[in-house]
Design a protein around this motif. Structure first.
Motif, PDB file in Angstrom:
ATOM      1  N   ASN A  54       0.831  -1.196   0.000  1.00 39.01           N
ATOM      2  CA  ASN A  54       0.000   0.000   0.000  1.00 39.01           C
ATOM      3  C   ASN A  54       0.873   1.256   0.000  1.00 39.01           C
ATOM      4  O   ASN A  54       2.097   1.173  -0.003  1.00 39.01           O
ATOM      5  N   THR A  57      -0.013   4.783   5.643  1.00 40.34           N
ATOM      6  CA  THR A  57      -1.150   5.248   6.431  1.00 40.34           C
ATOM      7  C   THR A  57      -0.679   6.239   7.488  1.00 40.34           C
ATOM      8  O   THR A  57       0.492   6.250   7.877  1.00 40.34           O
ATOM      9  N   HIS A  78      -2.664  -1.380  -3.274  1.00 42.81           N
ATOM     10  CA  HIS A  78      -3.761  -0.842  -2.458  1.00 42.81           C
ATOM     11  C   HIS A  78      -3.389   0.564  -1.990  1.00 42.81           C
ATOM     12  O   HIS A  78      -2.991   0.769  -0.842  1.00 42.81           O
ATOM     13  N   PRO A  79      -3.525   1.567  -2.871  1.00 39.04           N
ATOM     14  CA  PRO A  79      -3.067   2.908  -2.518  1.00 39.04           C
ATOM     15  C   PRO A  79      -3.961   3.636  -1.526  1.00 39.04           C
ATOM     16  O   PRO A  79      -3.536   4.620  -0.925  1.00 39.04           O
ATOM     17  N   ARG A  80      -5.209   3.179  -1.336  1.00 37.52           N
ATOM     18  CA  ARG A  80      -6.126   3.913  -0.486  1.00 37.52           C
ATOM     19  C   ARG A  80      -6.699   3.058   0.658  1.00 37.52           C
ATOM     20  O   ARG A  80      -7.917   2.877   0.763  1.00 37.52           O
ATOM     21  N   SER A  84      -5.232   6.980   4.657  1.00 40.97           N
ATOM     22  CA  SER A  84      -4.194   7.190   3.637  1.00 40.97           C
ATOM     23  C   SER A  84      -4.300   8.571   3.004  1.00 40.97           C
ATOM     24  O   SER A  84      -3.988   8.754   1.820  1.00 40.97           O
ATOM     25  N   ASP A  85      -4.722   9.552   3.769  1.00 44.54           N
ATOM     26  CA  ASP A  85      -4.930  10.895   3.227  1.00 44.54           C
ATOM     27  C   ASP A  85      -3.638  11.534   2.727  1.00 44.54           C
ATOM     28  O   ASP A  85      -3.657  12.348   1.796  1.00 44.54           O
ATOM     29  N   ALA A  88      -3.180  10.360  -0.791  1.00 48.33           N
ATOM     30  CA  ALA A  88      -4.248  10.880  -1.643  1.00 48.33           C
ATOM     31  C   ALA A  88      -4.027  12.353  -1.965  1.00 48.33           C
ATOM     32  O   ALA A  88      -4.168  12.782  -3.120  1.00 48.33           O
ATOM     33  N   ASN A  89      -3.671  13.137  -0.968  1.00 44.46           N
ATOM     34  CA  ASN A  89      -3.455  14.568  -1.192  1.00 44.46           C
ATOM     35  C   ASN A  89      -2.251  14.821  -2.095  1.00 44.46           C
ATOM     36  O   ASN A  89      -2.284  15.690  -2.974  1.00 44.46           O
ATOM     37  N   TYR A  91      -1.036  12.763  -4.339  1.00 47.44           N
ATOM     38  CA  TYR A  91      -1.337  12.286  -5.685  1.00 47.44           C
ATOM     39  C   TYR A  91      -2.204  13.303  -6.426  1.00 47.44           C
ATOM     40  O   TYR A  91      -1.951  13.620  -7.598  1.00 47.44           O
ATOM     41  N   ARG A  92      -3.213  13.808  -5.747  1.00 44.16           N
ATOM     42  CA  ARG A  92      -4.092  14.798  -6.386  1.00 44.16           C
ATOM     43  C   ARG A  92      -3.332  16.064  -6.751  1.00 44.16           C
ATOM     44  O   ARG A  92      -3.650  16.743  -7.732  1.00 44.16           O
ATOM     45  N   CYS A 100      -0.405   1.164 -10.139  1.00 42.89           N
ATOM     46  CA  CYS A 100      -1.277   0.306  -9.339  1.00 42.89           C
ATOM     47  C   CYS A 100      -1.550  -0.997 -10.081  1.00 42.89           C
ATOM     48  O   CYS A 100      -1.671  -1.012 -11.308  1.00 42.89           O
TER      49      CYS A 100
END
Length: 223
Positions: A54, A57, A78-80, A84-85, A88-89, A91-92, A100
């Motif tokens: 992943n 976390t 399993h990136p999320r 896992s914020d 996510a932040n 990556y966005r 993946c």
């Protein structure tokens, strides 16, 4: 005398340089080499490619490295997971790349690399976005995509016991990706709860033979 034991985390990770691809064992929080990851953070390494189950976390381990801007790319299945914020932040915001793949494909790509095999065909992902850019075949009426072996410059794993030759045992689910990552990496660094005298590990209990391990460092404690 063959002795792979290192006296500190800093000595153990000394060969890792900026831009390295680093495999990190762990499933959830089981078997993650948190202390080795902290040593990488302290060393200031950057532009890393992290290969793991992943993408981290909370704000420790892989997530801590991502938050600090040390990771260029994450290769995982399993990136999320929960909490896992950080990934996510990042990556966005375009701060980290992602490759993946299905978990079984990740495990088999590692195993193929460790066994010295070439590409292999799997039906998993056929007809999906996973298959884009990959060779696809229909064999006996069933669709397959071709996947490549996955290797890395380094593997960081958490084991339970180790000896000076690098033989390792794992504790319960902490085993997870450790053995195949040790095989697939060019250089394996294992943190262990305890180093035992040579001969204390029964051959049939060794889960990773020392031939796949270059460094062992004791950190104590249980996880």
């Amino acid at each position: 005398m063959l002795d792979k034991v290192k006296q500190s985390l800093q000595e153990a990770i000394a060969p890792i340089q900026d831009g390295a691809s680093v495999m990190v064992s762990g499933f959830g929080d089981a078997g993650i080499p948190f202390e080795l990851m902290s040593a990488i953070m302290d060393k200031g390494l950057r532009e890393l490619t992290i290969i793991s189950n992943n993408a981290g976390t909370h704000e420790t381990g892989i997530a801590g490295l991502i938050k600090a801007g040390r990771v260029r790319k994450v290769v995982c299945s399993h990136p999320r997971p929960a909490h896992s914020d950080v990934f996510a932040n990042a990556y966005r915001a375009g701060q980290v790349e992602l490759e993946c793949m299905p978990q079984g494909t990740l495990a088999e790509r590692l195993r193929a690399a460790g066994a010295g095999l070439g590409p292999f065909f799997t039906p998993t992902g056929y007809g999906t976005l996973i298959a884009e850019g990959k060779e696809q075949r229909v064999i006996n009426g069933k669709g397959y995509i071709m996947e490549q072996p996955l290797t890395g410059d380094f593997a960081l794993v958490r084991a339970n016991l180790g000896d000076r030759w690098g033989n390792l045992t794992y504790r319960w689910a902490a085993r997870n990706f450790g053995p195949v990552m040790c095989m697939a990496a060019k250089h394996t660094i294992a943190q262990v709860n305890r180093i035992v005298p040579l001969g204390d590990l029964a051959p049939e209990h060794v889960m990773t033979p020392g031939i796949f391990v270059q460094s062992v460092v004791a950190i104590g404690g249980e996880r």
